[in-house]
Write an enzyme that holds these catalytic residues in place. Structure first.
Site, PDB file in Angstrom:
ATOM      1  N   ASP A   1      -5.964   9.603   9.329  1.00 31.89           N
ATOM      2  CA  ASP A   1      -4.623   9.222   9.775  1.00 31.89           C
ATOM      3  C   ASP A   1      -4.231   9.913  11.071  1.00 31.89           C
ATOM      4  O   ASP A   1      -4.559  11.071  11.306  1.00 31.89           O
ATOM      5  CB  ASP A   1      -3.600   9.542   8.676  1.00 31.89           C
ATOM      6  CG  ASP A   1      -3.790   8.659   7.466  1.00 31.89           C
ATOM      7  OD1 ASP A   1      -3.764   7.432   7.642  1.00 31.89           O
ATOM      8  OD2 ASP A   1      -3.983   9.184   6.359  1.00 31.89           O
TER       9      ASP A   1
ATOM     10  N   GLU B   1       0.864  -1.179   0.000  1.00 35.80           N
ATOM     11  CA  GLU B   1       0.000   0.000   0.000  1.00 35.80           C
ATOM     12  C   GLU B   1       0.902   1.231   0.000  1.00 35.80           C
ATOM     13  O   GLU B   1       1.730   1.403   0.899  1.00 35.80           O
ATOM     14  CB  GLU B   1      -0.919   0.024   1.226  1.00 35.80           C
ATOM     15  CG  GLU B   1      -2.091  -0.935   1.105  1.00 35.80           C
ATOM     16  CD  GLU B   1      -3.108  -0.797   2.233  1.00 35.80           C
ATOM     17  OE1 GLU B   1      -2.879   0.015   3.153  1.00 35.80           O
ATOM     18  OE2 GLU B   1      -4.112  -1.517   2.201  1.00 35.80           O
TER      19      GLU B   1
END
EC number: 4.2.1.20
Length: 265
Positions: A60, A49
């Site tokens: 995040d 990824e």
């Protein structure tokens, strides 16, 4: 069969679990990104990824936010990320690469233009964190038409209806977020993950990868006991943040090799 489907088919035949590490493109050293991708494979990664830097990465935590900020400060945008994939593909034709990021950079390029450019670069899947449910079907259709697997997140809060919708449009694998909150958050609850995965499998026949909160070999092995794949991001980004330029590649290879060994034990 897509590269991702092929990878999971081989893993299943071998009775092994997938290892899906995440790094932010261009961080910490832009010139090392392709070397780091190869280091992931050398260590035993099955799918990579690759994070597309974005100025407001709302899903995040602070570790990946800092990585995005560092990469953006070095002018790493979506086109540069595609260049990294193209360079990686020059010598690795088999390891799937999934771009992970947010809708804004893709929409600035244009979804059709992005699908074409990503396919030509050798991208295998795309996971866009912030596409609302009502927009994901059209996006998924465009990606699949370009030979790219649209990958979606499910969370502890996802309803049965959301699971059914994602099962209709997703391909490649499903990314189950093991925690409420942001990446790199606190300790995960293995029992709740173990209870949730069979529910997802009632709707989707795709492999299920679990991420958020996996920081070491022991946790990875525990998750590997209930999921098809383990996704590790924040811990890797933190390791790279702390490593010197000279140590980064070896440090990453060693960390991934430890996780791989635990999953295969």
């Amino acid at each position: 069969m897509s590269r991702i489907a092929q990878t999971f088919s081989q893993l299943s035949a071998q009775g092994r679990k997938g290892l899906i590490p995440f790094i932010t493109a261009g961080d910490p050293y832009p010139e090392l990104t392709v070397d780091l991708m190869h280091a992931l494979v050398k260590g035993g990664a099955n799918v990579i990824e690759l994070g597309v830097p974005f100025s407001d990465p709302m899903a995040d935590g602070p570790v990946i936010q800092r990585a995005s900020e560092r990469a953006l400060a070095k002018k790493i945008g979506l086109r540069t990320v595609l260049d990294y994939v193209r360079a990686f593909r020059a010598t690795d034709k088999t390891t799937p690469v999934v771009l992970m990021g947010y809708a804004n950079p893709i929409e600035r390029m244009g979804i059709d233009a992005f699908a074409k450019a990503a396919s030509e670069a050798g991208v295998d899947g795309v996971l866009v964190v912030d596409y609302p449910p009502e927009e994901c079907e059209a996006f998924a259709k465009t990606m699949r038409a370009a030979g790219i697997d649209p990958i979606f997140l499910l969370a502890p809060t996802s309803t049965e209806a959301r699971m059914a919708q994602i099962a209709r449009v997703a391909s490649g694998y499903i990314y189950y977020v093991s925690l409420k909150g942001v990446t790199g958050a606190a300790t995960l609850d293995l029992d709740s993950v173990a209870a949730r995965i069979p529910q997802i499998r009632q709707h989707a026949r795709l492999p299920v990868g679990v991420g958020f909160g996996i920081r070491d070999a022991a946790t990875a092995r525990a998750i590997g006991g209930v999921a098809d794949a383990v996704v590790i991001g924040s811990r890797i980004v933190q390791l790279l943040e702390e490593a010197s330029r000279e140590q980064a590649v070896q440090c990453l290879t060693d960390f991934i090799a430890d996780i791989r060994q635990a999953l295969d034990a």
